[in-house]
Design a protein around this motif. Structure first.
Motif, PDB file in Angstrom:
ATOM      1  N   GLY A 216       0.546  -1.174   0.134  1.00  0.00           N
ATOM      2  CA  GLY A 216       0.220  -0.119  -0.041  1.00  0.00           C
ATOM      3  C   GLY A 216       0.821   1.329  -0.096  1.00  0.00           C
ATOM      4  O   GLY A 216       0.410   2.357  -0.475  1.00  0.00           O
ATOM      5  N   THR A 217       2.029   1.081   0.427  1.00  0.00           N
ATOM      6  CA  THR A 217       3.058   2.157   0.427  1.00  0.00           C
ATOM      7  C   THR A 217       4.594   1.945   0.247  1.00  0.00           C
ATOM      8  O   THR A 217       4.633   0.536   0.346  1.00  0.00           O
ATOM      9  N   ASN A 218       5.310   2.671  -0.159  1.00  0.00           N
ATOM     10  CA  ASN A 218       6.672   2.575  -0.513  1.00  0.00           C
ATOM     11  C   ASN A 218       6.872   1.361  -1.584  1.00  0.00           C
ATOM     12  O   ASN A 218       7.590   0.452  -1.232  1.00  0.00           O
ATOM     13  N   PHE A 219       6.217   1.609  -2.579  1.00  0.00           N
ATOM     14  CA  PHE A 219       6.526   0.634  -3.821  1.00  0.00           C
ATOM     15  C   PHE A 219       6.508   1.245  -5.194  1.00  0.00           C
ATOM     16  O   PHE A 219       6.187   2.646  -5.204  1.00  0.00           O
ATOM     17  N   VAL A 220       7.132   0.729  -6.126  1.00  0.00           N
ATOM     18  CA  VAL A 220       7.201   1.234  -7.483  1.00  0.00           C
ATOM     19  C   VAL A 220       6.540   0.083  -8.462  1.00  0.00           C
ATOM     20  O   VAL A 220       6.988  -1.069  -8.322  1.00  0.00           O
ATOM     21  N   LEU A 221       5.893   0.624  -9.446  1.00  0.00           N
ATOM     22  CA  LEU A 221       5.162   0.000 -10.463  1.00  0.00           C
ATOM     23  C   LEU A 221       5.606   0.593 -11.867  1.00  0.00           C
ATOM     24  O   LEU A 221       6.269   1.778 -12.119  1.00  0.00           O
ATOM     25  N   ARG A 222       5.874  -0.489 -12.797  1.00  0.00           N
ATOM     26  CA  ARG A 222       6.258  -0.069 -14.068  1.00  0.00           C
ATOM     27  C   ARG A 222       5.029   0.680 -14.696  1.00  0.00           C
ATOM     28  O   ARG A 222       4.018   0.483 -14.475  1.00  0.00           O
ATOM     29  N   ARG A 223       5.347   1.709 -15.444  1.00  0.00           N
ATOM     30  CA  ARG A 223       4.014   2.514 -16.056  1.00  0.00           C
ATOM     31  C   ARG A 223       3.415   1.440 -16.856  1.00  0.00           C
ATOM     32  O   ARG A 223       2.064   1.551 -17.207  1.00  0.00           O
ATOM     33  N   THR A 224       4.133   0.842 -17.783  1.00  0.00           N
ATOM     34  CA  THR A 224       3.572  -0.259 -18.876  1.00  0.00           C
ATOM     35  C   THR A 224       2.643  -1.338 -17.962  1.00  0.00           C
ATOM     36  O   THR A 224       1.617  -1.697 -18.403  1.00  0.00           O
ATOM     37  N   THR A 225       3.010  -1.562 -16.787  1.00  0.00           N
ATOM     38  CA  THR A 225       2.240  -2.484 -16.071  1.00  0.00           C
ATOM     39  C   THR A 225       0.846  -2.157 -15.667  1.00  0.00           C
ATOM     40  O   THR A 225      -0.334  -2.537 -15.984  1.00  0.00           O
ATOM     41  N   ILE A 226       0.907  -0.728 -14.915  1.00  0.00           N
ATOM     42  CA  ILE A 226      -0.494  -0.263 -14.636  1.00  0.00           C
ATOM     43  C   ILE A 226      -1.326   0.180 -15.869  1.00  0.00           C
ATOM     44  O   ILE A 226      -2.384  -0.013 -15.624  1.00  0.00           O
ATOM     45  N   GLU A 227      -0.539   0.644 -17.040  1.00  0.00           N
ATOM     46  CA  GLU A 227      -1.566   0.616 -18.027  1.00  0.00           C
ATOM     47  C   GLU A 227      -2.287  -0.332 -18.593  1.00  0.00           C
ATOM     48  O   GLU A 227      -3.266  -0.633 -19.170  1.00  0.00           O
ATOM     49  N   SER A 228      -1.331  -1.799 -18.477  1.00  0.00           N
ATOM     50  CA  SER A 228      -1.905  -2.882 -19.297  1.00  0.00           C
ATOM     51  C   SER A 228      -3.015  -3.251 -18.197  1.00  0.00           C
ATOM     52  O   SER A 228      -3.869  -3.808 -18.670  1.00  0.00           O
ATOM     53  N   LEU A 229      -2.999  -3.029 -16.770  1.00  0.00           N
ATOM     54  CA  LEU A 229      -3.785  -3.603 -15.984  1.00  0.00           C
ATOM     55  C   LEU A 229      -5.275  -2.442 -16.046  1.00  0.00           C
ATOM     56  O   LEU A 229      -6.081  -2.785 -15.523  1.00  0.00           O
ATOM     57  N   GLY A 230      -4.890  -1.257 -16.736  1.00  0.00           N
ATOM     58  CA  GLY A 230      -6.139  -0.565 -16.769  1.00  0.00           C
ATOM     59  C   GLY A 230      -6.351   0.375 -15.303  1.00  0.00           C
ATOM     60  O   GLY A 230      -7.599   0.839 -15.104  1.00  0.00           O
ATOM     61  N   GLY A 231      -5.135   0.667 -14.648  1.00  0.00           N
ATOM     62  CA  GLY A 231      -5.337   1.413 -13.466  1.00  0.00           C
ATOM     63  C   GLY A 231      -5.927   0.473 -12.398  1.00  0.00           C
ATOM     64  O   GLY A 231      -5.892  -0.892 -12.159  1.00  0.00           O
ATOM     65  N   TRP A 232      -6.307   1.080 -11.269  1.00  0.00           N
ATOM     66  CA  TRP A 232      -6.555   0.604  -9.880  1.00  0.00           C
ATOM     67  C   TRP A 232      -8.070   0.102  -9.995  1.00  0.00           C
ATOM     68  O   TRP A 232      -8.943   0.987 -10.784  1.00  0.00           O
ATOM     69  N   ASP A 233      -8.506  -0.687  -9.458  1.00  0.00           N
ATOM     70  CA  ASP A 233      -9.767  -1.318  -9.282  1.00  0.00           C
ATOM     71  C   ASP A 233     -10.460  -0.256  -8.317  1.00  0.00           C
ATOM     72  O   ASP A 233     -10.376  -0.390  -7.053  1.00  0.00           O
TER      73      ASP A 233
END
Length: 418
Positions: A216-233
């Motif tokens: 929930g905090t102190n983490f890093v995501l690839r932008r391509t990953t979050i875009e492929s997932l369509g963002g947060w639910d």
């Protein structure tokens, strides 16, 4: 054993279930210790060139803590021309807007953006705020910090150095510590709990199964990953667990980097703690129900363990403890008779020792935490803090299924700050 009654079978079921969960956690604790030993020789291997990172901070009425958080993020040991800070001031009614604006004036040379939402565009929970933030972010990587966090200067850099070097990683997570652990006995318990969670549930699963979940905090995501997932639910109030499952389902991995540390404020009263933890339970049950129905779709080999683990904790373990407690109380008043030829006192003492051993192993992995005072607190936790979790779990389960039956949308509860 031939004359066992139905009450005896219920008791046996609860006994086996409780011990199975305890033994699983012991295995995870030992695996976590192996992970800890492997990380003792950690080297700060800097990159020749650092990628551009967007740091997102969702904040709703965080005036008490947001100033310290923002300043600590602006002063991170990371190239200033390769980072931007975006605070989503999400429909706040306190003085957060003024505090943020004053900081922006004091740090004119920093890439700092404030997004102020209203009750139409915002105020719909953390997931919605993060979706608003990442859509305007420019970074190749997206870092997330909660509004009550004070990350150590190297926290972000350690995460980026790890994810850049491994293309199989969709995300990397750091460690969070309790900033206000000395406030009262509740915060001392929470400090021990968070350390146990990170070295048992995170490091242990990572070592044993190559599996860990975003905290929930102190983490890093690839932008391509979050875009492929369509963002947060936006329906998920445990958005960290939910997005972890989706990352694994798409075939990517998550790595735990314990050298990356942030300090966060924890609840200082029982009432705030219960509300926060109840939200966690409801959120995790939502994730469990969502993914059980799709368990055999996509790459589920890693997710499968967590689904079974969540089910064991929130349903099997909880049910077993409640059953055993009811039968135990009834037997004291001679309302039922248990005919199983076991020495229950010996079994209980062994489970108590296992609990203390398991948590003590995790405390030994943190400098200054494995002292006698904390070990004594662990012994006390078994009878107090751990039993409070039963109340929270029952409350969260009832709340989730009540919302589902009445078709109510789960409401986000923002943890009160002090």
């Amino acid at each position: 054993m031939e004359n066992l009654k139905i009450v005896d079978y219920f008791f046996l079921f609860s006994l086996v279930s409780i011990w199975a969960i305890l033994l699983i956690n012991i295995i995870l604790a030992i695996s976590g210790y192996v992970y800890y030993l492997k990380n003792l020789n950690f080297k700060d291997e800097k990159l020749e060139s650092y990628p551009f990172v967007s740091i997102l901070v969702p904040a709703h009425n965080e005036g008490k803590v947001i100033g310290k958080t923002v300043e600590s993020l602006l002063l991170l040991d990371y190239p200033k021309d390769k980072m931007e800070l975006i605070v989503i001031n999400d429909n706040s009614s306190d003085d957060s807007k003024d505090i943020l604006q004053n900081i922006k004036i004091r740090y004119p040379k920093y890439n700092f953006t404030i997004i102020n939402t209203d009750n139409i565009t915002g105020g719909k929970g953390k997931s919605n705020a993060l979706n608003i933030g990442y859509q305007v972010a420019k970074g190749e990587f997206i870092a997330i910090y909660d509004a009550d966090n004070t990350p150590e200067k190297t926290a972000l850099r350690y995460l980026i150095q790890t994810i850049v070097r491994d293309d199989s990683l969709g995300a990397v997570i750091g460690k969070f510590r309790t900033r206000n652990k000395y406030k009262n006995i509740l915060t001392k318990f929470i400090n021990i709990e968070t350390l146990s969670f990170q070295w048992i549930a995170q490091a242990g699963r990572r070592q044993l199964l190559g599996l860990c979940t975003i905290p929930g905090t102190n983490f890093v995501l690839r932008r391509t990953t979050i875009e492929s997932l369509g963002g947060w639910d936006t329906k998920a109030i445990a958005e960290d667990t939910e997005i972890s499952f989706r990352i694994y389902k798409m075939g990517q991995k998550i790595k735990y980097v314990p050298q990356s540390v942030t300090w966060e404020q924890e609840p200082e009263t029982i009432n705030v703690w219960i509300k926060q933890r109840t939200r966690w339970v409801k959120g995790n049950i939502y994730v469990l129900v969502k993914y059980i129905t799709n368990i055999f779709k996509g790459k589920q080999n890693r997710v499968l363990f967590d689904i079974l683990y969540f089910f064991s904790v929130y349903f099997l373990f909880l049910t077993s403890v409640v059953i055993s407690d009811i039968i135990f109380v009834l037997s004291i008043f001679n309302l039922v008779e248990i005919n199983i030829p076991f020495n229950f006192l010996v079994i209980w003492i062994l489970s108590y020792i296992l609990f203390i051993l398991q948590v003590s192993i995790t405390l030994s992995m943190e400098k200054g935490e494995g002292d006698l005072q904390n070990i004594l607190l662990v012994g006390l936790m078994y009878f107090t803090y751990s039993q409070m979790w039963l109340i929270v779990a029952l409350k969260g389960m009832f709340g989730y299924f009540s919302d589902a039956i009445h078709k109510r949308e789960a409401k986000w509860y923002k943890t009160e700050r002090f």
